[in-house]
Design a protein around this motif. Sequence first.
Motif, PDB file in Angstrom:
ATOM      1  N   LEU B  14    -107.872  20.484 129.648  1.00 31.60           N
ATOM      2  CA  LEU B  14    -107.726  21.825 129.063  1.00 31.60           C
ATOM      3  C   LEU B  14    -107.556  21.645 127.566  1.00 31.60           C
ATOM      4  N   MET B  27    -112.469  24.040 128.195  1.00 33.71           N
ATOM      5  CA  MET B  27    -112.243  22.749 128.832  1.00 33.71           C
ATOM      6  C   MET B  27    -113.191  21.726 128.216  1.00 33.71           C
ATOM      7  N   CYS B  54    -112.069  25.114 143.242  1.00 36.53           N
ATOM      8  CA  CYS B  54    -111.884  26.110 142.184  1.00 36.53           C
ATOM      9  C   CYS B  54    -111.228  27.328 142.813  1.00 36.53           C
ATOM     10  N   MET B  58    -105.712  29.343 139.556  1.00 33.60           N
ATOM     11  CA  MET B  58    -105.715  28.358 138.467  1.00 33.60           C
ATOM     12  C   MET B  58    -105.796  29.029 137.103  1.00 33.60           C
ATOM     13  N   ARG B  61    -102.543  29.051 135.395  1.00 30.74           N
ATOM     14  CA  ARG B  61    -102.146  27.762 134.821  1.00 30.74           C
ATOM     15  C   ARG B  61    -102.785  27.517 133.457  1.00 30.74           C
ATOM     16  N   MET B  62    -103.832  28.275 133.133  1.00 26.79           N
ATOM     17  CA  MET B  62    -104.496  28.082 131.847  1.00 26.79           C
ATOM     18  C   MET B  62    -103.814  28.880 130.739  1.00 26.79           C
ATOM     19  N   PHE B  74    -100.998  24.384 132.940  1.00 24.06           N
ATOM     20  CA  PHE B  74    -101.553  23.087 132.563  1.00 24.06           C
ATOM     21  C   PHE B  74    -101.040  22.738 131.170  1.00 24.06           C
ATOM     22  N   ILE B  80    -106.835  18.787 133.892  1.00 26.25           N
ATOM     23  CA  ILE B  80    -106.665  19.919 134.809  1.00 26.25           C
ATOM     24  C   ILE B  80    -106.446  19.362 136.205  1.00 26.25           C
ATOM     25  N   TYR B  81    -105.662  20.058 136.988  1.00 28.90           N
ATOM     26  CA  TYR B  81    -105.453  19.597 138.364  1.00 28.90           C
ATOM     27  C   TYR B  81    -105.494  20.774 139.309  1.00 28.90           C
ATOM     28  N   TRP B 108    -108.667  16.690 137.933  1.00 28.26           N
ATOM     29  CA  TRP B 108    -110.100  16.919 137.714  1.00 28.26           C
ATOM     30  C   TRP B 108    -110.637  15.712 136.941  1.00 28.26           C
TER      31      TRP B 108
END
Lengths: 346, 346
Positions: B14, B27, B54, B58, B61-62, B74, B80-81, B108
């Motif tokens: 990220l 990303m 995906c 998520m 988390r960004m 994140f 990224i996970y 990721w």
Amino acid sequence: MATEKVVPNRQILLKDYVSGFPKETDMVLTSTTTSSKVPPGSGAVLLKNIYLSCDPYMRGRMSKPISQNYADSFVPGSVIYGYGVAKVVDSEHPDLKAGDLVWGITGWEEFSLVSNPRRLLKIKHTDVPLSYYTGILGMPGLTAYVGFHEICSPKKGETVYVSAASGAVGQLVGQFAKLMGCYVVGSAGSKEKVDLLKNKFGFDDAFNYKEEHDLNAALKRCFPEGIDIYFENVGGRMLDAVLLNMKVHGRIAVCGLISQYNLHEQEGVHNLFCVITKRIRMQGFIEPDHKHLYPQFLELAVQYIREGKIVYVEDIAEGLENAPSALIGLFSGRNVGKQVVRIAHE
Amino acid sequence: MATEKVVPNRQILLKDYVSGFPKETDMVLTSTTTSSKVPPGSGAVLLKNIYLSCDPYMRGRMSKPISQNYADSFVPGSVIYGYGVAKVVDSEHPDLKAGDLVWGITGWEEFSLVSNPRRLLKIKHTDVPLSYYTGILGMPGLTAYVGFHEICSPKKGETVYVSAASGAVGQLVGQFAKLMGCYVVGSAGSKEKVDLLKNKFGFDDAFNYKEEHDLNAALKRCFPEGIDIYFENVGGRMLDAVLLNMKVHGRIAVCGLISQYNLHEQEGVHNLFCVITKRIRMQGFIEPDHKHLYPQFLELAVQYIREGKIVYVEDIAEGLENAPSALIGLFSGRNVGKQVVRIAHE
């Protein structure tokens, strides 16, 4: 047995459907007459009304009928009706006789002919104020009881927030929660009401929402660890602030949204994402679904009153002619405690 | 036993916290190296990642960390996970050995060193596609199962509406509801998806919400008698339309609000008064609270797959370099079915 005569009967009529904030002039006082006897063979009951109840849900009945309401609208030109306490004047119903005291749905008028008396409940306990049957011992009482005990799933030690907390329902929710050992905070719209909450009803804390420019901050101050249970009487931006302050697995009993009843367009609620992140349960309820609990609730509430474990504050207006003003006062928060109108002496 | 070597490891990082709609350029693909062996005494496990999942959650988390989220953000500049399927390359954990297939949270990247392998689940059933462990047999599967069976309290014959119905969770909710004997309608954002709902997943009816200028009317058409259960994946104006069409005592499982995740300010929901009038229960939930049900769910779901009682549609992107585009495609609805990224062959 008294002979039939014609008696004067003053009534409050709804003039026309209301949009926006209701005004006194949306209702009108008229004079008519009624018979002092029930029509033979009708099975009806004639009531002399003593107390009329002013309740926020009645605002919905003043609007044009819409499919999303849960209560039928009043009929323009007809008598307004709602909960009340009355004395039976004449009866063709086997379970009711002249002189009995009853509570239930009655008209905003001096005398009401009730054609379906099964919906009237005979008053057994008369060592408590009769007006209480419009409040703590009536619909608002059962609403507070089932809303808190059945819908909120409360546990000892949990934190409870009540909005419109000095009202007919709120003051009871707070006291039920205190009896259960919860930490209880209420909000109301004046210093007088906040004092009542803290000093009369035993809330742990209280605030005047009109003096808080940031409801989120007010709730954070009162609930640094968050809210387990919210008893919702208000809606709108109050609900948005509450959602930010709920704890994980919190519960919201949705009883009323009085801040929204007179708006042409409902305020949007923006923080519903918290419902997911905090796994919140929001549950709407109405008291009629829980009527079967009334007998047990009544005995409990009467006991609490006799023992002084619960107190109940009423705001009693005098005279049928003051009923419209009392009703609309609910929506500006003019009432302090449960709003009742006395239209006759007991 | 293979000797330690240094292997190339491509990763998706990220760049910085995202505000608004995420872009591919939020990303970045980088190349680094990793050891082929777990550090001695670490108790860790080294994974070779095969499938990356995906998932809409998520997006949270960004964003910059906020107290109202349920998932940690994140870390900008870091990998990224998310959920994935992987093969164990090396292990110091007693329950896992090289060659084992696992699913759980992974990076990721091509190779991930997992220091807390207790959160990895060993894959027993391999007669089903391995990618299914990112979907029907993983988090989205358990989400659909507990959301429908535990949160919605469904009964045979009830009407069920699912939004984002062709997605990772929605397609399963609809099929679970059909297996229970419910009447099921779904909505999605393209003709292709609507066809899937009707012809592949066996929904009774479906509509393309992008082609309905009046969602309320669309729901009235599909549910003339109203909706008993709404499985909420979308939020905003969809929720407002649903509230108008819920039946009395309806239930809303709030699983996601994907229409809102990229907005700077959440849309307001205006029809919450229906929660009272219809005594609606809205219940938010997240799958981690229900992990204890995974073993029984897994056996049931595998059985359903083997018997052909449930089908599952995946949208598989190829290559780690395409993972960012696959992830952001969720928010424009580009994916058809569960979005997966294959980054290695099994």
